[in-house]
Design a protein around this motif. Sequence first.
Motif, PDB file in Angstrom:
ATOM      1  N   UNK A   1      35.585  44.295 -13.294  1.00  0.00           N
ATOM      2  CA  UNK A   1      36.668  44.897 -12.305  1.00  0.00           C
ATOM      3  C   UNK A   1      36.382  45.816 -11.079  1.00  0.00           C
ATOM      4  N   UNK A   2      37.194  45.674 -10.133  1.00  0.00           N
ATOM      5  CA  UNK A   2      36.883  46.142  -8.735  1.00  0.00           C
ATOM      6  C   UNK A   2      35.499  46.014  -8.072  1.00  0.00           C
ATOM      7  N   UNK A   3      35.023  44.381  -8.391  1.00  0.00           N
ATOM      8  CA  UNK A   3      33.911  44.223  -7.738  1.00  0.00           C
ATOM      9  C   UNK A   3      33.979  43.173  -6.755  1.00  0.00           C
ATOM     10  N   UNK A   4      33.203  42.960  -5.722  1.00  0.00           N
ATOM     11  CA  UNK A   4      33.201  41.639  -4.751  1.00  0.00           C
ATOM     12  C   UNK A   4      32.542  40.751  -5.685  1.00  0.00           C
ATOM     13  N   UNK A   5      33.347  39.412  -5.387  1.00  0.00           N
ATOM     14  CA  UNK A   5      32.964  38.441  -6.211  1.00  0.00           C
ATOM     15  C   UNK A   5      32.913  36.917  -5.326  1.00  0.00           C
ATOM     16  N   UNK A   6      32.165  36.219  -5.520  1.00  0.00           N
ATOM     17  CA  UNK A   6      32.336  34.684  -4.922  1.00  0.00           C
ATOM     18  C   UNK A   6      33.274  34.086  -6.004  1.00  0.00           C
ATOM     19  N   UNK A   7      34.211  33.111  -5.316  1.00  0.00           N
ATOM     20  CA  UNK A   7      35.154  32.604  -5.962  1.00  0.00           C
ATOM     21  C   UNK A   7      35.064  31.081  -5.566  1.00  0.00           C
ATOM     22  N   UNK A   8      34.830  30.203  -6.761  1.00  0.00           N
ATOM     23  CA  UNK A   8      34.524  28.836  -6.624  1.00  0.00           C
ATOM     24  C   UNK A   8      35.758  28.107  -7.251  1.00  0.00           C
ATOM     25  N   UNK A   9      36.441  27.422  -6.416  1.00  0.00           N
ATOM     26  CA  UNK A   9      37.655  26.579  -6.853  1.00  0.00           C
ATOM     27  C   UNK A   9      37.100  25.051  -6.877  1.00  0.00           C
ATOM     28  N   UNK A  10      37.733  24.368  -7.865  1.00  0.00           N
ATOM     29  CA  UNK A  10      37.312  22.998  -8.036  1.00  0.00           C
ATOM     30  C   UNK A  10      38.625  22.333  -8.417  1.00  0.00           C
TER      31      UNK A  10
END
Length: 203
Positions: free
Chosen positions: A37-46
């Motif tokens: 929660x409440x963290x920067x994250x990469x988002x990988x959409x496929x």
Amino acid sequence: MKKLIAAAAAAALSMTASAAAAGTLTNVSVTLSNPAPSQPTDVDIRFTTETMVNMAPHMLYARFDGGLVLAAATNQCDSNITATLNGVTMPQSDFVFCQTWNSGVQLRLRNGLVIPAGSVIRIKIDKSLVTTSSNQGVYSPTMFEINSGGAAVDMPSPMPSYTITNTPPPAPVPTMTEWAMILLTVALGGFAALTIQKRRRTV
């Protein structure tokens, strides 16, 4: 007047049929590099397309309401938003613009770009643009589709989901490779042969 009403009804039926005939995105996934929660994250959409896309104004569109918060009003295609088509990086010139706002992302394709049916598309949003929700839980996009002029061309069924949690993923179970299994079998076989040979000598 009757002709106008009939034409309007036919147009409405045609639009309904087009919406109903939207293809289905398959192999759809949304993966977070940091699901806490409440963290920067990469988002990988496929996803894999079903319908050929070959004219403007087509958009690759994902809307996340609640689960992810995106940096607002980014209108540039740069290293923070990248896309690949069948494993090949799509150049920035393939898009008229890449836009994020606080609940989603859209990539508008340039006119004339052809994406064949059955293509595998991957969109990666850098963690500098995305933060996870402060609330743990399982989330899904509220909209996720290839869109043309407001009408869905392809969409998933069901929507993909992703989990925001502090629970670390389970530790991987160590396994042996094929070569390790072969070497172990040979070693055990050799040990068994030596044991049998020693027993024969003692007898």
